[in-house]
Design an enzyme around this catalytic site. Structure first.
Site, PDB file in Angstrom:
ATOM      1  N   HIS A  28      56.915  60.455 114.205  1.00  0.00           N
ATOM      2  CA  HIS A  28      55.916  59.278 113.922  1.00  0.00           C
ATOM      3  C   HIS A  28      56.764  58.409 112.399  1.00  0.00           C
ATOM      4  CE1 HIS A  28      52.569  59.151 111.650  1.00  0.00           C
ATOM      5  NE2 HIS A  28      52.427  60.662 111.739  1.00  0.00           N
ATOM      6  N   CYS A  29      56.042  57.069 112.313  1.00  0.00           N
ATOM      7  CA  CYS A  29      56.156  56.699 111.218  1.00  0.00           C
ATOM      8  C   CYS A  29      55.141  55.628 111.008  1.00  0.00           C
ATOM      9  CB  CYS A  29      58.010  55.828 110.288  1.00  0.00           C
ATOM     10  SG  CYS A  29      58.501  54.798 112.364  1.00  0.00           S
ATOM     11  N   ARG A  30      55.520  54.499 110.508  1.00  0.00           N
ATOM     12  CA  ARG A  30      54.245  52.956 110.317  1.00  0.00           C
ATOM     13  C   ARG A  30      54.575  52.813 112.058  1.00  0.00           C
ATOM     14  NH1 ARG A  30      51.346  50.709 107.444  1.00  0.00           N
ATOM     15  NH2 ARG A  30      52.114  51.451 105.361  1.00  0.00           N
ATOM     16  N   SER A  88      61.716  56.909 111.930  1.00  0.00           N
ATOM     17  CA  SER A  88      60.970  58.048 113.112  1.00  0.00           C
ATOM     18  C   SER A  88      62.302  57.899 114.328  1.00  0.00           C
ATOM     19  CB  SER A  88      59.861  58.386 113.585  1.00  0.00           C
ATOM     20  OG  SER A  88      59.639  56.304 114.273  1.00  0.00           O
TER      21      SER A  88
END
Length: 834
Positions: free
Chosen positions: A777-779, A785
């Site tokens: 995940h990222c934001r 991601s």
């Protein structure tokens, strides 16, 4: 925990690129150059002609200073300098052929000169913005005015400047010249490289707002305690572990944010008048705090999210004035009813991503509560519902409560208190919200004297004041009565005595009559009428005298019998105390047996009436808000809630049954006048309940791709056997005791070098899939991601970029890696082929 850092904490963060539309199909090949540099043979940067799908290379931002600027968006990225249409590669002439557009390329010196010119301070301006300017110090051009400085001859006092905002630069210290801004009220130096606050900053007597988040403070700067004028202080994302004792002296401070530091407990030295307190993203374990008790009179917003709190201490019941309480991402399993029930001012309650499986019944007593966030908890009954469903339509707050008996008891108590107030006020207008959480409506009529016993619902000859609540509430009255009395409401106290004989089972369409003290009575209809109700009609004038005589004779008879029985009991008590005790025990056992039998009978009747009521309700919907002959009157019931609306409909009840319901946006009191009788229905205030959890997408076996909130949803992650979390962003691990983390600190910009982490990320993903499962995940789960996921599939499956991209977008259609990342994936494809 593995932690990778690409940029230093105070480094410049380039502008955010525009986010494009979702890809659907083959990625355009002309975006990628053969050498992975992102340029074409025409020498221009790659971009598409569709503005909605471009990823432009960020340019250095510019800003202007003027008197009408505000600080409401000071941390946002400012508009970049452009020269023509950056996304246009060429234009077509009349023949349809494409000609290369000419574009002037600014040199570095020209850009800097243009930026400095745009940042010239306009003399007399009240605000100066200088975000993302790579300033190493506060620019001296702001020190201009009519009064020269004796200490600094080339500078002057600027009495006009009120707000100075220099976020995201490289400033390492606050200069002494800041004293030349005597009327400065707001100073923001967030995202710089400050490590201390000088003492002379306290000379700014007008300074009210100080923002120093994302700097390099390893401890709380002590000189801040000397700035007595502060009303707002923000020190987010530093390394502060505690607060000094002198901090309590900032008596004017109302808004304090210590988000994302290293606090182990709620500080004891919080100033006395704090209204908004943000302690999220720390390492707080214990929720007990003396300072919270001390500031409870002023505190309205409290954020304790992303900590390690497991138990809510009883001392939190002091938060009687808190309107917003945020407890996201902790380890809370139980919400004590005694604590929750004391939060009477609460409007918003955020409890997502904990381990809660049950809400206390006391939550229904919070009349001001409007928003409840319960996402990512352990409520079993709603796990199988799709997240696309509307929570406010599917569920009510009562469905999250397991203790239904206590729920009914609390609702009954609340309704009886309201009824008591209405009697005391002796009012004919309903202005109080009756809790109508249970199923079957009951009508209670006030301001009448006696009640005739009939087998059907009586119609009064005069307009009465009916108040609706639920028939299930009456069960609690029966359960707690003795053989002679049961508690309801009177004019003088909160008790009304209901005589035991009214609960004896009646047959052949006979009703149970209950006589209230003073002038109010309640009648419980036990026959098979269309709608179960409790109603107090007005008696006929012709029967008034006879009924009064009958009541007097009955009361005298009861009084005489009671006196005789009391005398006999007193003699027996004097003769034999042991016999007296045995008699009391026997008497209580008999009373208990009778009450249990009556309770079972009434519960069975209530159950049948509920079934019948539901059938009738399905056939004849409730009164519509927008039908004929409506007359609206606004009545305020609660200070913080929307006012209910009274709608009076003078029409036949047969017409009401045929009307269709409409969606109500606010609490509603419906008064229906039919044959000189008024029936009042109050609907409960709307509550917005969030229960849907955001879950990641499965890309390939045991590999999930999602956003940051997916990484918060620990219940879902544990249920799906996820053991590893790859975070491609600068977020600290939320649950290091539950999952293994790899943090890749990289920004979502074209220039960022994500290629260097491909090997390390692929190894971590492999390990996670072997152990059980991995979340990437990222934001937003769109660019960083997604790039990591594509790189892993390319390596693991030995496929080219396009095939790996297709696999990923099939699982998560919203992915959109930025242009620089796409070029690096193309380069990775070449390296793998070697």
């Amino acid at each position: 925990m593995i932690f990778k850092k690409l940029f230093s904490k105070g480094s410049t963060s380039p502008t955010t690129r525009p986010r494009g539309a979702t890809f659907s199909g083959t990625f355009p090949t002309d975006v990628l150059s053969d050498d992975g540099s992102g340029t074409n043979t025409n020498g221009l940067s790659n971009s598409t002609t569709n503005p909605s799908s471009i990823h432009s290379t960020p340019t250095t931002p510019t800003t202007t200073a003027s008197t009408n600027l505000t600080n409401s968006n000071k941390l946002s990225t400012l508009a970049p300098i452009t020269n023509g249409n950056r996304s246009l590669r060429g234009s077509k002439d009349g023949s349809g052929t494409t000609k290369e557009s000419k574009k002037k390329v600014l040199t570095l010196n020209e850009k800097q000169k243009l930026l400095l010119k745009s940042m010239e301070y306009i003399k007399g301006s009240g605000t100066y913005y200088g975000n993302y300017m790579e300033f190493y110090e506060i620019p001296i051009q702001i020190y201009v005015g009519t009064e020269p400085s004796e200490t600094y001859p080339s500078l002057s006092y600027n009495t006009e400047l009120r707000s100075l905002i220099l976020d995201f630069n490289k400033i390492t210290e606050i200069p002494e010249q800041i004293g030349l801004l005597p009327n400065l009220k707001h100073l923001s130096l967030a995202a710089n490289q400050l490590s201390q606050v000088p003492e002379f900053l306290s000379q700014l007597k007008s300074l009210e707002s100080l923002e120093l988040g994302i700097n390099q403070f390893t401890s709380f700067p002590l000189n801040i305690c000397k700035i007595k004028s502060l009303t707002l202080l923000r020190l987010e994302t530093n390394n502060i572990k505690s607060l000094p004792d002198d901090f309590i002296n900032l008596e004017n401070l109302k808004d304090l944010s210590l988000l994302d530091n290293q606090l182990k407990e709620i500080p004891d030295s919080l100033p006395n008048n704090i209204e908004k307190l943000n302690l999220g993203c720390n390492d707080i374990i214990n929720s007990y705090s003396k300072s919270l008790i001390r500031i409870s009179h002023s505190l309205t917003t409290l954020n304790l999210s992303e900590n390690k709190i497991e138990v809510l201490d009883e001392s939190l019941s002091c938060l009687v004035n808190v309107k917003t309480l945020i407890l996201d991402c902790n380890m809370i399993k139980v919400i004590p009813g005694s604590v929750l029930g004391s939060w009477k001012s609460l409007v918003t309650l955020n409890l997502p991503h904990n381990f809660i499986s049950d809400l206390p019944a006391e939550i229904v007593t919070l009349d001001n509560l409007r928003i409840i966030d319960l996402r990512g908890n352990n409520f079993e009954f709603c796990k199988n519902y799709p997240s696309s469903e509307s929570s406010s339509i599917l569920f009510k707050i009562e469905e999250f409560i397991k203790d239904k008996e206590k729920l009914k008891s609390l609702i009954l108590k609340e309704n009886l208190e309201i009824l008591s107030k209405l009697k005391d006020d002796n009012s004919t207008t309903t202005t109080t919200n009756i809790n109508s959480n249970l199923d079957v409506p009951i009508i209670i009529t006030t301001n009448i004297e006696t009640i005739p016993t009939t087998s059907t619902t009586a119609t009064t000859t005069e307009t009465t004041n009916d108040i609706t609540f639920k028939i299930s509430d009456i069960t609690e009255i029966i359960e707690k009565t003795d053989t002679t009395t049961t508690t309801t409401t009177t004019n003088q106290t909160d008790n009304v005595k209901l005589e035991e004989k009214v609960y004896e089972k009646q047959e052949n369409d006979e009703n149970n009559s209950v006589t209230l003290e003073t002038t109010t009575t309640i009648s419980i209809a036990s026959d098979n009428t269309d709608e179960a109700s409790i109603q107090i009609p007005q008696k006929e004038d012709g029967d008034k005298e006879n009924l009064e005589n009958d009541d007097k004779l009955l009361q005298e008879s009861f009084s005489e019998n009671n006196n005789n029985n009391n005398n006999e009991k007193q003699q027996e008590q004097q003769e034999n105390p042991l016999k007296e005790s045995q008699g009391k025990i026997q008497q209580l056992e008999e009373e208990l047996e009778k009450l249990e039998q009556k309770q079972l009978e009434l519960k069975d009747k209530i159950r049948l009436e509920k079934i019948k009521y539901q059938e009738i309700q399905q056939q004849s919907p409730r009164l519509s808000q927008q039908e004929n002959n409506q007359e609206a009157i606004v009545v305020n019931t609660q200070p913080s809630s929307p006012p209910p609306t009274i709608i009076v409909n003078e029409q036949k009840s047969e017409k009401l049954e045929n009307e269709k319901p409409t969606k109500r946006e606010q609490p509603m009191v419906v008064v229906t006048k039919n044959n000189n009788k008024a029936e009042v229905e109050m609907t409960a205030p709307n509550q917005l309940i969030f229960w849907q959890s955001i879950v990641p997408d499965l890309i390939i076996d045991k590999l999930y791709l999602g956003c940051r909130e997916c990484a918060m949803n620990k219940s879902w992650l544990k249920d799906n056997n996820v053991t590893h979390i790859l975070t491609v962003a600068n977020f600290k691990p939320l649950y290091p005791d539950l999952f293994k983390y790899l943090i890749i600190n990289i920004d979502d910009v074209d220039e960022a070098n994500i290629y260097q982490y491909f090997k390390e990320m692929n190894t971590f993903i492999d390990e996670g899939r072997e152990k059980g499962g991995v979340l990437i995940h990222c934001r937003a789960g769109v660019s960083r991601s997604a790039t990591a996921t594509i790189a892993y599939i390319m390596m693991k499956n030995s496929v080219k970029f396009q095939e790996a991209f297709d696999i990923t977008i099939k699982g998560r259609s919203r992915i959109y890696p930025n242009r620089g990342f796409l070029n690096q994936l193309k380069k990775f494809e070449k390296d793998l082929s070697k």
